[in-house]
Design a protein around this motif. Structure first.
Motif, short mmCIF file in Angstrom:
data_model
loop_
_atom_site.label_atom_id
_atom_site.label_comp_id
_atom_site.label_asym_id
_atom_site.label_seq_id
_atom_site.Cartn_x
_atom_site.Cartn_y
_atom_site.Cartn_z
N PRO A 1 146.25 57.33 111.55
CA PRO A 1 145.22 57.40 110.50
C PRO A 1 145.42 58.64 109.63
CG PRO A 1 144.25 56.91 112.64
CD PRO A 1 145.67 57.27 112.90
N GLY A 2 145.29 58.45 108.33
CA GLY A 2 145.43 59.56 107.39
C GLY A 2 146.84 59.77 106.91
N ILE A 3 147.81 59.23 107.63
CA ILE A 3 149.21 59.39 107.23
C ILE A 3 149.78 58.08 106.71
CG2 ILE A 3 151.54 59.93 108.05
CD1 ILE A 3 150.33 61.96 109.92
N TYR A 4 149.48 56.99 107.41
CA TYR A 4 150.00 55.68 107.00
C TYR A 4 148.93 54.77 106.43
CZ TYR A 4 154.62 56.57 108.87
OH TYR A 4 155.87 57.09 109.08
N GLY A 5 147.75 55.33 106.11
CA GLY A 5 146.75 54.53 105.43
C GLY A 5 146.15 53.46 106.30
N TYR A 6 146.13 52.23 105.78
CA TYR A 6 145.48 51.14 106.49
C TYR A 6 146.39 50.61 107.60
CZ TYR A 6 142.79 51.27 102.17
OH TYR A 6 142.04 51.70 101.08
N PRO A 7 145.81 50.30 108.77
CA PRO A 7 146.63 49.75 109.85
C PRO A 7 147.16 48.37 109.50
CG PRO A 7 144.31 49.60 110.42
CD PRO A 7 144.39 50.41 109.15
N LEU A 8 148.35 48.05 109.99
CA LEU A 8 148.98 46.78 109.71
C LEU A 8 148.89 45.90 110.95
CD1 LEU A 8 150.72 45.11 107.71
CD2 LEU A 8 152.73 46.10 108.81
N PRO A 9 148.19 44.78 110.88
CA PRO A 9 148.08 43.92 112.06
C PRO A 9 149.40 43.22 112.36
CG PRO A 9 147.07 42.84 110.17
CD PRO A 9 147.45 44.22 109.71
N VAL A 10 149.66 43.01 113.64
CA VAL A 10 150.84 42.26 114.09
C VAL A 10 150.31 41.11 114.94
CG1 VAL A 10 153.01 42.32 115.34
CG2 VAL A 10 152.20 44.37 114.14
N ALA A 11 150.52 39.89 114.46
CA ALA A 11 150.03 38.69 115.15
C ALA A 11 148.53 38.78 115.45
CB ALA A 11 150.81 38.45 116.43
N GLY A 12 147.78 39.33 114.47
CA GLY A 12 146.34 39.39 114.60
C GLY A 12 145.80 40.54 115.41
N ARG A 13 146.67 41.42 115.92
CA ARG A 13 146.23 42.57 116.70
C ARG A 13 146.63 43.86 116.00
NH1 ARG A 13 146.07 41.70 123.12
NH2 ARG A 13 145.23 39.57 123.15
N ALA B 1 156.91 44.86 110.77
CA ALA B 1 155.51 45.07 111.14
C ALA B 1 155.41 45.83 112.46
CB ALA B 1 154.78 43.74 111.24
N SER B 2 156.27 45.51 113.41
CA SER B 2 156.25 46.22 114.69
C SER B 2 156.70 47.67 114.54
CB SER B 2 157.11 45.49 115.72
OG SER B 2 158.47 45.48 115.34
N LEU B 3 157.67 47.91 113.67
CA LEU B 3 158.12 49.28 113.42
C LEU B 3 157.00 50.10 112.77
CD1 LEU B 3 161.73 48.61 112.09
CD2 LEU B 3 161.14 49.77 114.21
N MET B 4 156.32 49.51 111.82
CA MET B 4 155.21 50.20 111.18
C MET B 4 154.07 50.43 112.17
SD MET B 4 155.83 51.02 108.07
CE MET B 4 154.18 51.32 107.45
N ALA B 5 153.83 49.46 113.05
CA ALA B 5 152.77 49.61 114.05
C ALA B 5 153.04 50.79 114.97
CB ALA B 5 152.64 48.33 114.87
N SER B 6 154.30 50.98 115.35
CA SER B 6 154.66 52.08 116.24
C SER B 6 154.48 53.44 115.58
CB SER B 6 156.11 51.93 116.70
OG SER B 6 156.47 52.96 117.60
N ASN B 7 154.43 53.47 114.25
CA ASN B 7 154.32 54.72 113.52
C ASN B 7 152.92 55.00 112.98
OD1 ASN B 7 157.17 56.15 112.61
ND2 ASN B 7 157.43 54.01 113.21
N TYR B 8 152.02 54.04 113.09
CA TYR B 8 150.73 54.17 112.41
C TYR B 8 149.88 55.31 112.97
CZ TYR B 8 146.02 53.45 110.81
OH TYR B 8 144.78 53.67 110.27
N ASN C 1 152.54 60.09 101.31
CA ASN C 1 153.56 59.22 100.72
C ASN C 1 154.41 58.52 101.77
OD1 ASN C 1 154.71 58.18 98.29
ND2 ASN C 1 156.50 59.48 98.58
N PHE C 2 154.10 58.71 103.05
CA PHE C 2 154.92 58.09 104.09
C PHE C 2 154.91 56.57 104.06
CE2 PHE C 2 155.12 62.34 105.82
CZ PHE C 2 156.37 62.36 106.41
N PRO C 3 153.79 55.91 103.73
CA PRO C 3 153.87 54.44 103.62
C PRO C 3 154.90 54.00 102.60
CG PRO C 3 151.58 55.14 103.70
CD PRO C 3 152.40 56.39 103.55
N GLU C 4 155.00 54.72 101.49
CA GLU C 4 155.97 54.37 100.46
C GLU C 4 157.38 54.76 100.87
OE1 GLU C 4 156.85 52.40 96.98
OE2 GLU C 4 154.92 52.59 98.01
N ILE C 5 157.51 55.89 101.56
CA ILE C 5 158.82 56.35 102.00
C ILE C 5 159.48 55.32 102.91
CG2 ILE C 5 160.01 58.05 103.45
CD1 ILE C 5 158.10 60.16 102.35
#
Length: 280
Positions: free
Chosen positions: A171-183, A162-169, A111-115
């Protein structure tokens, strides 16, 4: 030191200590001072206690570096929301950590993505970032280059989160990775959980590092064979703040009472550091 009372009372904001804030030594050290906040999931509550105690003593930071869960705390400092941080963490502790319905939405029962979408992302005030006077640096692992990348400066709210989510990503906890500027990026703690060098690179003369290890050891990577050895040239420029005993909190699961204990432990850690003359 902030002594916490009843559970309800402990949800109130911390109080400024005028006597502590008048310490000239603490005022002097704030010149070009950086703060480095490591990752560790809900152990970030300890960082909040440290931040509250330092802020109450008049310590201000010009640069704040955040990794993983520490990135959310760093963002709160940069958006001038220190007084709201403990309510963030209490809300996170109360939220359910697993929800099966998230499988179809995020690709994980976690549930961390929703949290993070319901608590810090809704409450952080991006509009304050440019006027706070604090340089915020968010670290994330660039998957293509396999290097630590720092986000430093944002044009809009979406890029900021997006950058905050990227720093926390993870696998298995935050689901699908979130791209930032295509990376694509992953949790910065996978490659360097305590990048104090980033504070020096940003022009800081000294830096305060907050870690959860009760011995104050710096672990750069998970499952490292041995702790990091601070170079001789950097030792006099670093102040490491850590708890006196293991924190009573899991990396994923936590009760509000345990979070409050970590908050208090953060205040006590700062009191010990001041008594030991680490800010002289």
């Amino acid at each position: 030191m902030l002594r916490l009372g009843a559970f309800a009372g402990r949800l109130a904001p911390y109080a400024l200590d005028p006597a502590a804030a008048s310490h000239e030594a603490l005022r002097q050290v704030t010149r070009r001072l950086g703060l480095v906040l490591s990752g560790g999931f809900l152990r970030g509550a300890f960082q909040v206690g440290v931040i509250e105690a330092l802020h109450a003593r008049g310590v201000r930071f010009e640069v704040v570096v955040g990794i993983s869960s520490g990135a959310w705390n760093a963002a709160c400092i940069a958006t001038e929301q220190i007084a709201e941080m403990r309510s963030f963490w209490i809300a996170v502790a109360r939220a359910p950590k697993l929800r099966l319905k998230n499988l179809w939405r995020y690709g994980t029962p976690s549930n961390f993505p929703e949290i993070v979408r319901r608590i810090p992302m809704r409450r952080l005030r991006f509009e304050r970032l440019s006027d706070s006077g604090v340089r915020l640096r968010i670290g994330a692992l660039a998957l293509r280059d396999r290097r630590l990348h720092f986000f430093d400066g944002w044009d809009d709210r979406q890029a900021f989160f997006a950058s905050l989510m990227a720093s926390n990503y993870l696998p298995g906890i935050y689901g699908y990775p979130l791209p930032v500027a295509g990376r694509y990026y992953a949790d910065g703690g996978l490659i360097d959980n305590v990048p104090y060098e980033a504070a020096f690179a940003a022009g800081c003369e000294r830096a305060v590092v907050v870690v959860a290890d009760p011995q104050g050891r710096i672990w750069k990577r998970p499952f490292a064979a041995r702790p990091h050895t601070i170079p001789t040239s950097a030792r006099a420029r670093l102040t490491v703040i850590h708890p006196q005993a293991p924190l009573p909190i899991g990396r994923v699961r936590a009760l509000p009472e345990a979070v409050l204990h970590c908050l208090d432990a953060g205040h006590r850690a700062v009191a010990r550091a001041v008594a030991a003359g680490r800010f002289d």
